[in-house]
Design a protein around this motif. Structure first.
Motif, PDB file in Angstrom:
ATOM      1  N   ARG A 112       0.822  -1.318   0.202  1.00 20.26           N
ATOM      2  CA  ARG A 112      -0.146  -0.184   0.070  1.00 20.26           C
ATOM      3  C   ARG A 112       0.896   1.314   0.214  1.00 20.26           C
ATOM      4  N   MET A 113       1.985   1.201   0.639  1.00 23.51           N
ATOM      5  CA  MET A 113       3.003   2.435   0.892  1.00 23.51           C
ATOM      6  C   MET A 113       3.490   2.539  -0.427  1.00 23.51           C
ATOM      7  N   ASN A 114       3.753   1.452  -1.072  1.00 23.56           N
ATOM      8  CA  ASN A 114       4.437   1.635  -2.422  1.00 23.56           C
ATOM      9  C   ASN A 114       3.723   2.155  -3.575  1.00 23.56           C
ATOM     10  N   ALA A 115       2.212   1.624  -3.394  1.00 26.29           N
ATOM     11  CA  ALA A 115       1.291   2.157  -4.488  1.00 26.29           C
ATOM     12  C   ALA A 115       0.974   3.579  -3.984  1.00 26.29           C
ATOM     13  N   PHE A 116       0.808   3.913  -2.836  1.00 20.64           N
ATOM     14  CA  PHE A 116       0.854   5.486  -2.660  1.00 20.64           C
ATOM     15  C   PHE A 116       1.838   6.307  -3.111  1.00 20.64           C
ATOM     16  N   ARG A 117       3.064   5.941  -2.856  1.00 20.16           N
ATOM     17  CA  ARG A 117       4.266   6.574  -3.207  1.00 20.16           C
ATOM     18  C   ARG A 117       4.324   6.806  -4.873  1.00 20.16           C
ATOM     19  N   ASN A 118       3.951   5.689  -5.457  1.00 26.91           N
ATOM     20  CA  ASN A 118       3.951   5.567  -6.972  1.00 26.91           C
ATOM     21  C   ASN A 118       3.051   6.766  -7.440  1.00 26.91           C
ATOM     22  N   ALA A 119       1.919   6.536  -6.918  1.00 22.29           N
ATOM     23  CA  ALA A 119       0.633   7.450  -7.449  1.00 22.29           C
ATOM     24  C   ALA A 119       1.037   8.827  -6.922  1.00 22.29           C
ATOM     25  N   SER A 120       1.435   9.225  -6.217  1.00 17.27           N
ATOM     26  CA  SER A 120       1.961  10.884  -5.612  1.00 17.27           C
ATOM     27  C   SER A 120       2.148  11.732  -6.631  1.00 17.27           C
ATOM     28  N   PRO A 121       3.122  11.143  -7.631  1.00 16.13           N
ATOM     29  CA  PRO A 121       3.406  12.241  -8.809  1.00 16.13           C
ATOM     30  C   PRO A 121       1.909  12.615  -9.506  1.00 16.13           C
ATOM     31  N   LEU A 122       1.167  11.725  -9.386  1.00 10.73           N
ATOM     32  CA  LEU A 122      -0.092  11.865 -10.273  1.00 10.73           C
ATOM     33  C   LEU A 122      -1.351  12.697  -9.672  1.00 10.73           C
ATOM     34  N   ASP A 123      -0.860  13.446  -8.661  1.00 15.39           N
ATOM     35  CA  ASP A 123      -2.006  14.135  -8.083  1.00 15.39           C
ATOM     36  C   ASP A 123      -2.264  15.245  -8.938  1.00 15.39           C
ATOM     37  N   ALA A 124      -3.564  15.850  -8.836  1.00 16.69           N
ATOM     38  CA  ALA A 124      -4.097  16.941  -9.652  1.00 16.69           C
ATOM     39  C   ALA A 124      -3.376  17.894 -10.106  1.00 16.69           C
ATOM     40  N   GLN A 125      -2.730  18.603  -8.902  1.00 16.78           N
ATOM     41  CA  GLN A 125      -1.872  19.633  -9.151  1.00 16.78           C
ATOM     42  C   GLN A 125      -0.629  19.302  -9.799  1.00 16.78           C
ATOM     43  N   THR A 126      -0.146  18.156  -9.759  1.00 16.40           N
ATOM     44  CA  THR A 126       1.088  18.078 -10.364  1.00 16.40           C
ATOM     45  C   THR A 126       0.703  17.755 -12.107  1.00 16.40           C
TER      46      THR A 126
END
Length: 173
Positions: free
Chosen positions: A149-163
């Protein structure tokens, strides 16, 4: 009937989790799985299934509530004209990307070739019959599930709406 995973899954580990089948059944076999879901719900199991189209807001809500997303498919796909496509190489599946963009680990068939940034949150299986063992293992080892879950969260973080918004504005300049 390419997969018997539904029968195996429903009869093996439902007592330990809430299973949500997001999408209507397909064909006669899908209808039988839906019938089994109704039976298991009547027996008291925590199971959600849909017999028709799932509205977008419900689909999104269920994805966000999930601890793990499961996608069962044959890695090889034959097109109408007989050409063989391979998921992750010459054909895409939306499920891995839905999981990735929402920061969720995903259980997928071994052989699926993901982008590098998804590798650390994919849990591979060799055959659908392996899925109950994999899920049981995750339930028995919460630290392993937490790491996925932490890996998935870290991997997705560059995909947030602001970025994404910033990248789009920068690209438009």
């Amino acid at each position: 009937e390419p997969y018997k995973w539904g029968d195996v899954f429903l009869s093996t580990i439902l007592s330990a989790l809430t299973l949500v089948l997001l999408g209507p059944p397909s064909g006669e076999y899908g209808g039988r799985i839906l019938d089994r879901c109704r039976e298991k719900r009547a027996e008291g199991y925590d199971l959600v299934s849909f017999d028709r189209f799932v509205p977008g807001e419900v689909f999104e809500s269920e994805l966000m509530r999930a601890d793990v997303i499961l996608s069962v498919f044959d890695i090889r796909y034959e097109t109408v004209d007989g050409q063989i496509e391979v998921y992750g190489t010459t054909k895409i599946s939306a499920i891995p990307y839905l999981a990735h963009t929402r920061g969720k680990p995903v259980i997928l068939p071994r052989g699926y070739v993901p982008p590098e940034e998804m590798e650390s949150h994919i849990i591979p299986y060799d055959s659908p019959g392996d899925i109950p063992r994999i899920v049981s293992s995750l339930l028995d080892n919460p630290d392993v599930l937490r790491a996925y879950r932490m890996n998935a969260f870290r991997n997705a973080s560059p995909l947030d709406a602001q970025t994404i918004r910033t990248a789009f504005i920068d690209a438009a300049r």
